[in-house]
Motif scaffolding. Structure first.
Motif, PDB file in Angstrom:
ATOM      1  N   LYS A   1      -5.648  -0.143   7.803  1.00 16.11           N
ATOM      2  CA  LYS A   1      -5.224  -1.012   6.697  1.00 16.11           C
ATOM      3  C   LYS A   1      -5.174  -2.455   7.173  1.00 16.11           C
TER       4      LYS A   1
ATOM      5  N   LEU B   1       0.855  -1.173   0.000  1.00 11.12           N
ATOM      6  CA  LEU B   1       0.000   0.000   0.000  1.00 11.12           C
ATOM      7  C   LEU B   1       0.897   1.231   0.000  1.00 11.12           C
TER       8      LEU B   1
ATOM      9  N   HIS C   1       3.064  -0.772   4.236  1.00 10.37           N
ATOM     10  CA  HIS C   1       2.709   0.459   3.535  1.00 10.37           C
ATOM     11  C   HIS C   1       3.887   1.421   3.521  1.00 10.37           C
TER      12      HIS C   1
END
Length: 189
Positions: free
Chosen positions: A168, A143, A174
């Motif tokens: 998330k 991400l 991420h």
């Protein structure tokens, strides 16, 4: 602090509910007035209960309670309007939690100074309409969150990382990029 309010009339006076023979007793009338004074704030609160449960109308000291009720942690540094907005949108945040739009919405709501948010997902779950074809996207889920801020210094990076980690999927790593200015329009390509 809530409690007795001097002079607040009771919506349901107790003496009025007594049998007629007891309503003539002056001592009993005065005695029940004490209960009317104590119960008046309770009846008033119950009459306005919907306002206590609405984050847009609830007293400020009830916002923390409402936030706990809907599973949201409020930051003490947030303004009252931002805290009300986060609590009011908690159901939508939870409904979209773990999705790309959910991450973007949570960042917009919880972090001040954000102009726009772009979230790129590598597509950890993919399919192809052609049998035996190469799958699109990357094999590893990833991400990338790009935050456009009016002023970069207005963004609390630690809080932003905490918000992203909270919404998330836990197994997806991420990266975070903070870009000063507005997001480029899709038509500019």
């Amino acid at each position: 602090m809530r409690g007795m309010v001097r002079g607040l009339p009771s919506a349901v006076p107790l003496a009025a509910g007594l049998p007629a023979v007891l309503q003539e007793d002056a001592f009993l009338q005065r005695f029940l007035l004490a209960f009317d004074d104590a119960l008046a704030p309770v009846f008033t609160t119950l009459d306005g209960l919907d306002a206590y449960l609405n984050p847009r109308l609830a007293p400020e000291d009830f916002l923390d309670w409402l936030a706990e009720w809907v599973g949201v942690r409020l930051d003490e540094s947030w303004s009252t309007s931002q805290r009300r907005n986060v609590v009011a949108n908690a159901a939508a945040i939870h409904r979209r939690r773990g999705t790309v739009p959910g991450v973007a919405d949570a960042v917009r709501l919880a972090v001040g100074g954000v102009v726009d948010v772009e979230v790129e997902d590598t597509g950890g779950a993919v399919w192809s309409s052609t049998p035996g074809a190469e799958l699109p996207g990357q094999a590893e889920a990833m991400l990338h969150v790009r935050v456009y801020a009016a002023v970069r210094e207005d963004i609390n990076v630690r809080r932003l990382e905490g918000i992203i980690n909270a919404v998330k999927p836990a197994h997806v790593p991420h990266t975070l990029e903070i870009v000063p200015g507005a997001a480029p329009d899709a038509d500019d390509s």
